[in-house]
Every structure is written in C-alpha cells, then in structure tokens.
Scaffold this active site. Structure first.
Site, PDB file in Angstrom:
ATOM      1  N   LYS A   1       5.119 -10.240   9.181  1.00 43.44           N
ATOM      2  CA  LYS A   1       4.626  -9.360  10.246  1.00 43.44           C
ATOM      3  C   LYS A   1       3.096  -9.430  10.318  1.00 43.44           C
ATOM      4  CE  LYS A   1       3.621  -5.197  10.291  1.00 43.44           C
ATOM      5  NZ  LYS A   1       2.387  -4.713  10.933  1.00 43.44           N
ATOM      6  N   ASP A   2       2.463  -9.453   9.156  1.00 45.60           N
ATOM      7  CA  ASP A   2       1.002  -9.607   9.119  1.00 45.60           C
ATOM      8  C   ASP A   2       0.715 -11.103   8.930  1.00 45.60           C
ATOM      9  OD1 ASP A   2       0.249  -6.807   9.341  1.00 45.60           O
ATOM     10  OD2 ASP A   2       1.219  -6.599   7.398  1.00 45.60           O
TER      11      ASP A   2
ATOM     12  N   SER B   1       6.710  -1.006  10.326  1.00 48.43           N
ATOM     13  CA  SER B   1       5.342  -0.867   9.823  1.00 48.43           C
ATOM     14  C   SER B   1       5.161   0.563   9.343  1.00 48.43           C
ATOM     15  CB  SER B   1       4.356  -1.153  10.968  1.00 48.43           C
ATOM     16  OG  SER B   1       3.074  -0.651  10.641  1.00 48.43           O
TER      17      SER B   1
ATOM     18  N   HIS C   1       9.653  -3.295   3.556  1.00 49.99           N
ATOM     19  CA  HIS C   1       9.223  -3.513   2.172  1.00 49.99           C
ATOM     20  C   HIS C   1      10.434  -3.766   1.258  1.00 49.99           C
ATOM     21  CE1 HIS C   1       5.647  -0.964   3.461  1.00 49.99           C
ATOM     22  NE2 HIS C   1       5.054  -2.018   2.937  1.00 49.99           N
TER      23      HIS C   1
ATOM     24  N   GLN D   1      -2.719 -12.380   7.844  1.00 51.90           N
ATOM     25  CA  GLN D   1      -2.912 -12.040   6.424  1.00 51.90           C
ATOM     26  C   GLN D   1      -2.163 -13.032   5.532  1.00 51.90           C
ATOM     27  OE1 GLN D   1      -2.706  -7.905   4.693  1.00 51.90           O
ATOM     28  NE2 GLN D   1      -0.635  -8.512   4.165  1.00 51.90           N
TER      29      GLN D   1
ATOM     30  N   GLY E   1       4.949 -10.129   3.878  1.00 50.63           N
ATOM     31  CA  GLY E   1       5.704 -10.139   5.127  1.00 50.63           C
ATOM     32  C   GLY E   1       5.046 -11.016   6.185  1.00 50.63           C
TER      33      GLY E   1
ATOM     34  N   HIS F   1       9.002   1.191   3.548  1.00 49.97           N
ATOM     35  CA  HIS F   1      10.076   1.303   4.535  1.00 49.97           C
ATOM     36  C   HIS F   1      11.043   0.146   4.313  1.00 49.97           C
ATOM     37  CE1 HIS F   1       7.831  -1.863   6.508  1.00 49.97           C
ATOM     38  NE2 HIS F   1       6.781  -1.075   6.607  1.00 49.97           N
TER      39      HIS F   1
ATOM     40  N   MET G   1       0.853  -1.193   0.000  1.00 47.74           N
ATOM     41  CA  MET G   1       0.000   0.000   0.000  1.00 47.74           C
ATOM     42  C   MET G   1       0.888   1.243   0.000  1.00 47.74           C
ATOM     43  SD  MET G   1      -3.442  -0.955   2.061  1.00 47.74           S
ATOM     44  CE  MET G   1      -2.834  -0.705   3.708  1.00 47.74           C
TER      45      MET G   1
HETATM   46  O1  PAF Z   1      -0.094  -5.771   3.676  1.00 51.77           O
HETATM   47  C1  PAF Z   1      -0.515  -4.852   2.947  1.00 51.77           C
HETATM   48  O2  PAF Z   1       0.163  -3.866   2.693  1.00 51.77           O
HETATM   49  C2  PAF Z   1      -1.909  -4.963   2.349  1.00 51.77           C
HETATM   50  O3  PAF Z   1      -2.795  -5.581   3.218  1.00 51.77           O
HETATM   51  C3  PAF Z   1      -1.923  -5.658   0.968  1.00 51.77           C
HETATM   52  C4  PAF Z   1      -1.490  -7.113   1.064  1.00 51.77           C
HETATM   53  C5  PAF Z   1      -0.996  -4.919   0.007  1.00 51.77           C
HETATM   54  C6  PAF Z   1      -3.335  -5.635   0.392  1.00 51.77           C
HETATM   55  O4  PAF Z   1      -3.805  -4.342   0.228  1.00 51.77           O
END
Ligand code: PAF
Length: 280
Positions: free
Chosen positions: A149-150, A185, A35, A153, A147, A32, A28
């Site tokens: 970290k999430d 983050s 990423h 997800q 990542g 940082h 998104m």
């Molecule tokens: O982790 C993120 O930045 C977001 O949830 C993602 C996977 C890009 C989906 O919008």
C-alpha cells in the site's frame, strides 16, 4: 493462548531473538487486518517473528498527526498474539534516538525520496529510512515484510537494504482492502461516514485504469481520472510509473499510484498493471 514477549530495549530484544532466523514486521501500531496479513505473511519466513510498534516522530512534519496518531497498544498485542508473533519490540524514543531527534545521523533517501510523497512531505522518507535502518540494526532480521500500500516506501526500503548492504531480504505484501476496495490504513479511522464512502473512488479509479491497460498509458490515466473526480477528493497526484517509479514503458509492467486528501486524512493507493503496446 500465550502472548508475545514484550521487549523494550536492545538487550531484551537480543535475549528474545537468540540465534534464530528472524522475520520482522515494522509497524506504528493501530494494527488492522492489513497488518495481520503482513504478520501472517511473515510468520513462516523466520523461526522468530518480531513485530515492532513505534510511532516514529521523525517521519511526521510539524503540523502532521504525530500527537493524534492512534495508539492502541493493548489491542495491538492481542492482534499480534493471534497472528503468532513471538516478540513485540516496543521501544521508547531514547532507545531509537539515543542522540535526540535533531542534528544527528540520518539516512538520505536519494532522488526517489523527492518525488510523489516526497514532494508533498519533504522530510518524510528521511524519517522512515532512518527508523527502519535503526530497526534493522536493533532487531537484526533476516527478512522484513512491508505492505505494498505504501509502494514508494517499499521501493525506497528495498533500495536502502540493497545499497547499504543490510543483508535483509525485503518482502512486499499485497494491499488488503475493505469490501468496497478501500485500501486498509490506520488513518481510515479519521474518515466520517460520508468521507468513508467517497474514499472508495480511489481504488475504483485504479481499477478503471487497469481495465484500460491494453490501450496504453494515456488510456489508463484518462480512465482513472474519469472516476477520481477532483470535486469529490483533493487529488495530490495520479501517476503511472514503471515498477521502480521511473517512467512507464509501453508493453511493460507499470504502477498506477494515487494520493488524495479525503477530509482530514491523506490516503494513498496503488495497483500493478501491464501496459499494452510495444516499447519504443
Ligand atoms: O509503514 C509504517 O507503518 C511506517 O512508515 C514504518 C515502516 C513502520 C516506519 O515507521
């Protein structure tokens, strides 16, 4: 250094992608060092490295920080260039949601989408899986990197790719941390200096939990709770699970996950460990 190609539409993306193998890092933006590690991890996994930058409205509930979410496109492009990204896919909302944001087809995350983050943010994972599924359809990656970290997800996206037969290999990348252990983050920039210092207790608590792993699940949770004091942080959950987010089992791999609000931002962290004892 030549910069990445910027694609805004499906046609531009497909032209840039060609018939090469593709590794995708969905983001998104507000990139940082965490990423950058994802991008470096992904770089050798495909001929073409695509980074997507899209602040996805459907994963934010009303009252969350969609409007305020940091948008730093020019700086993001520089980071992408440094990390060897070939194509930045930066679509507008209608490219991602041609039928609008409501009353349209979405991806149901299933039971794992209702626990932990899903219990606090009931529409969040529907939005995440829906947009990731659209990104998979548009970019057609062979591999996609996310990542750890999430962690929830990552678990759900891995499950979605498998169960909806996307043919995309989902790869998890270890969490990148600040010197004091705080997981990187995009939302850390919301922390005041004092909150930033307090936030380090989350990773310290996880490390304390790992130190107690040989003594079993109760000891892990007790050690972590001893460090993560609810007087300092607004704790949402601190839980021990198995790697698929089911019940933790003695003698097996496990995951310790925490979510807490420190000031305004809600921060997440998690760590892997191996529990002592023998399975009952
Ligand atoms: O982790 C993120 O930045 C977001 O949830 C993602 C996977 C890009 C989906 O919008």
């Amino acid at each position: 250094m030549t910069g990445p190609i910027i694609a805004r539409t499906r046609a531009e993306l497909l032209a840039a992608r060609g018939s090469s193998t593709v590794a995708l890092v969905p983001t998104m933006g507000a990139l940082h060092d965490g990423h950058v590690q994802l991008l470096k991890h992904a770089r050798p996994l495909g001929d073409t490295l695509v980074a997507s930058i899209f602040v996805n409205p459907t994963q934010f509930a009303p009252g969350e920080d969609f409007e305020d979410y940091p948008r730093t496109f020019d700086a993001d492009l520089e980071r992408c260039a440094e990390a060897g990204v070939d194509v930045v896919f930066a679509p507008a909302v209608p490219t991602m949601y041609p039928s609008g944001l409501v009353d349209t087809v979405t991806v149901d995350p299933g039971p794992i989408g209702t626990i932990l983050e899903g219990a606090s943010r009931p529409t969040h994972f529907r939005g995440v899986l829906t947009v990731v599924s659209k990104l998979f359809g548009l970019v057609r990656p062979d591999v996609a990197v996310f990542g750890e970290k999430d962690y929830q997800q990552l678990t759900l996206i891995t499950q979605m790719a498998r169960e909806l037969a996307w043919g995309v290999e989902v790869v998890g990348c270890p969490t990148v941390r600040e010197a004091d252990g705080l997981a990187m983050s995009s939302r850390n920039r919301y922390l005041s200096d004092a909150e930033r210092r307090t936030a380090a207790v989350l990773s310290a608590g996880l490390r304390a939990g790992v130190s107690a792993a040989a003594d079993g699940a109760d000891a892990v949770l007790a050690a972590a709770h001893a460090v993560i004091d609810p007087a300092d942080v607004d704790l949402d959950y601190l839980v021990l699970t198995d790697p698929q987010l089911g019940p933790a089992v003695a003698g097996q791999e496990a995951r310790l996950l925490v979510a807490a609000r420190v000031g305004k931002p809600r921060l997440l962290d998690n760590i892997g460990l191996t529990l002592g004892g023998t399975p009952s």
